[in-house]
Design a protein around this motif. Structure first.
Motif, PDB file in Angstrom:
ATOM      1  N   ALA A   1       0.829  -1.208   0.000  1.00  0.00           N
ATOM      2  CA  ALA A   1       0.000   0.000   0.000  1.00  0.00           C
ATOM      3  C   ALA A   1       0.865   1.260   0.000  1.00  0.00           C
ATOM      4  O   ALA A   1       0.518   2.267  -0.619  1.00  0.00           O
ATOM      5  N   ARG A   2       2.018   1.206   0.674  1.00  0.00           N
ATOM      6  CA  ARG A   2       2.906   2.372   0.716  1.00  0.00           C
ATOM      7  C   ARG A   2       3.680   2.531  -0.583  1.00  0.00           C
ATOM      8  O   ARG A   2       4.053   3.644  -0.955  1.00  0.00           O
ATOM      9  N   VAL A   3       3.910   1.422  -1.271  1.00  0.00           N
ATOM     10  CA  VAL A   3       4.512   1.512  -2.601  1.00  0.00           C
ATOM     11  C   VAL A   3       3.584   2.274  -3.534  1.00  0.00           C
ATOM     12  O   VAL A   3       4.023   3.128  -4.307  1.00  0.00           O
ATOM     13  N   ARG A   4       2.291   1.983  -3.450  1.00  0.00           N
ATOM     14  CA  ARG A   4       1.330   2.694  -4.304  1.00  0.00           C
ATOM     15  C   ARG A   4       1.238   4.171  -3.917  1.00  0.00           C
ATOM     16  O   ARG A   4       1.009   5.032  -4.775  1.00  0.00           O
ATOM     17  N   GLU A   5       1.413   4.485  -2.641  1.00  0.00           N
ATOM     18  CA  GLU A   5       1.359   5.876  -2.198  1.00  0.00           C
ATOM     19  C   GLU A   5       2.611   6.655  -2.587  1.00  0.00           C
ATOM     20  O   GLU A   5       2.547   7.853  -2.870  1.00  0.00           O
ATOM     21  N   HIS A   6       3.766   5.976  -2.597  1.00  0.00           N
ATOM     22  CA  HIS A   6       5.042   6.654  -2.835  1.00  0.00           C
ATOM     23  C   HIS A   6       5.849   5.907  -3.897  1.00  0.00           C
ATOM     24  O   HIS A   6       6.945   5.411  -3.625  1.00  0.00           O
ATOM     25  N   PRO A   7       5.328   5.841  -5.119  1.00  0.00           N
ATOM     26  CA  PRO A   7       6.016   5.055  -6.156  1.00  0.00           C
ATOM     27  C   PRO A   7       7.411   5.570  -6.482  1.00  0.00           C
ATOM     28  O   PRO A   7       8.307   4.794  -6.807  1.00  0.00           O
ATOM     29  N   GLU A   8       7.595   6.895  -6.382  1.00  0.00           N
ATOM     30  CA  GLU A   8       8.910   7.449  -6.713  1.00  0.00           C
ATOM     31  C   GLU A   8       9.989   6.951  -5.764  1.00  0.00           C
ATOM     32  O   GLU A   8      11.159   6.781  -6.154  1.00  0.00           O
ATOM     33  N   LEU A   9       9.627   6.694  -4.503  1.00  0.00           N
ATOM     34  CA  LEU A   9      10.607   6.199  -3.543  1.00  0.00           C
ATOM     35  C   LEU A   9      10.950   4.732  -3.810  1.00  0.00           C
ATOM     36  O   LEU A   9      12.107   4.329  -3.677  1.00  0.00           O
ATOM     37  N   ALA A  10       9.946   3.942  -4.181  1.00  0.00           N
ATOM     38  CA  ALA A  10      10.219   2.546  -4.535  1.00  0.00           C
ATOM     39  C   ALA A  10      11.164   2.485  -5.725  1.00  0.00           C
ATOM     40  O   ALA A  10      12.101   1.668  -5.753  1.00  0.00           O
ATOM     41  N   ARG A  11      10.942   3.355  -6.694  1.00  0.00           N
ATOM     42  CA  ARG A  11      11.832   3.381  -7.858  1.00  0.00           C
ATOM     43  C   ARG A  11      13.230   3.854  -7.470  1.00  0.00           C
ATOM     44  O   ARG A  11      14.236   3.335  -7.977  1.00  0.00           O
ATOM     45  N   ARG A  12      13.311   4.836  -6.579  1.00  0.00           N
ATOM     46  CA  ARG A  12      14.625   5.329  -6.169  1.00  0.00           C
ATOM     47  C   ARG A  12      15.427   4.232  -5.465  1.00  0.00           C
ATOM     48  O   ARG A  12      16.647   4.108  -5.686  1.00  0.00           O
TER      49      ARG A  12
END
Length: 239
Positions: free
Chosen positions: A88-99
């Motif tokens: 759920a947090r990946v969906r909220e903060h996709p740019e951080l998962a990519r970083r």
């Protein structure tokens, strides 16, 4: 982030999950004292890594405040870590998962909503939590996690079976500073500094104020590097 109630959540399943939770404390203590922590497999969690390395694992993110600070610290010391992400947090903060991936780290699956006790969920709910997170991470980053950590480290035969059936490797830990409780920078630092070759370290970048974790890591990481330890990824095959 505990998710919706599970319809198959019975008092007996809750009690058995809590018993397993406490038994695992003893298992981790034994693994910490062993000359070499267990490398695990598809039907038993990974508690250690081979060779002279240690593995830093970071749970419960990504978080917009603390994840970037952890990443900056890792970049400063050229350390590779494993981030167990909540879907759920990946969906909220996709740019951080990519970083996280762009900077050379590994992402693992830490369930969609972090429900606890995880082992008390029905088999269908356990599987759904894992599968939804796989999809969330792949949708956002294009990468498919190969590692899974049960929320709270709450393993059971049911959870391990689902993990194996989905082709994931279960990863636990040997060094736990309980940083999620915010016990103080000194305590987190002391605990992490006891790490030895083969240990898997547990920290958190989500789920609350992680300033103590970031401050402690700023001291611990160069200290461990000065001792000659290198940082690796659980079950790394060089890929």
């Amino acid at each position: 982030m505990n998710g919706a109630p599970d319809p198959d959540h019975t008092p007996w399943s809750y009690l058995s999950a809590q018993v397993l939770h406490h038994l695992l404390f003893a298992v981790r203590g034994q693994q910490f004292l062993r000359r070499r922590a267990g490398l695990g497999g598809r039907r038993w969690p990974v508690f250690g890594v081979p060779g002279p390395g240690v593995a830093l694992t970071v749970d419960d993110g990504p978080d917009p405040e603390w994840t970037p600070q952890v990443l900056d610290l890792l970049a400063r010391h050229r350390i590779r870590a494993t981030f167990f992400l909540i879907g759920a947090r990946v969906r909220e903060h996709p740019e951080l998962a990519r970083r996280i991936l762009t900077e050379g780290h590994v992402v693992g699956n830490h369930s969609m909503w972090h429900p606890q006790p995880f082992a008390a969920l029905s088999p269908a709910r356990v599987r759904a939590e894992i599968v939804e997170t796989q999809r969330a991470v792949e949708d956002v980053t294009g990468a498919v996690p190969r590692l899974f950590r049960a929320p709270g480290g709450n393993w059971s035969p049911k959870v391990l079976r689902a993990t194996s059936e989905l082709g994931l490797l279960p990863v636990d830990w040997t060094v736990n500073p309980s940083d999620w409780r915010s016990p103080g920078v000194d305590r987190i630092t002391r605990r992490l500094s006891r790490s030895r070759p083969g240990h898997v370290l547990l920290c958190h970048d989500g789920g609350g104020d992680r300033s103590q974790t970031v401050t402690a890591l700023a001291t611990v990481l160069p200290r461990l590097l000065d001792r000659g330890l290198r940082f690796v990824v659980p079950a790394d095959d060089g890929g």
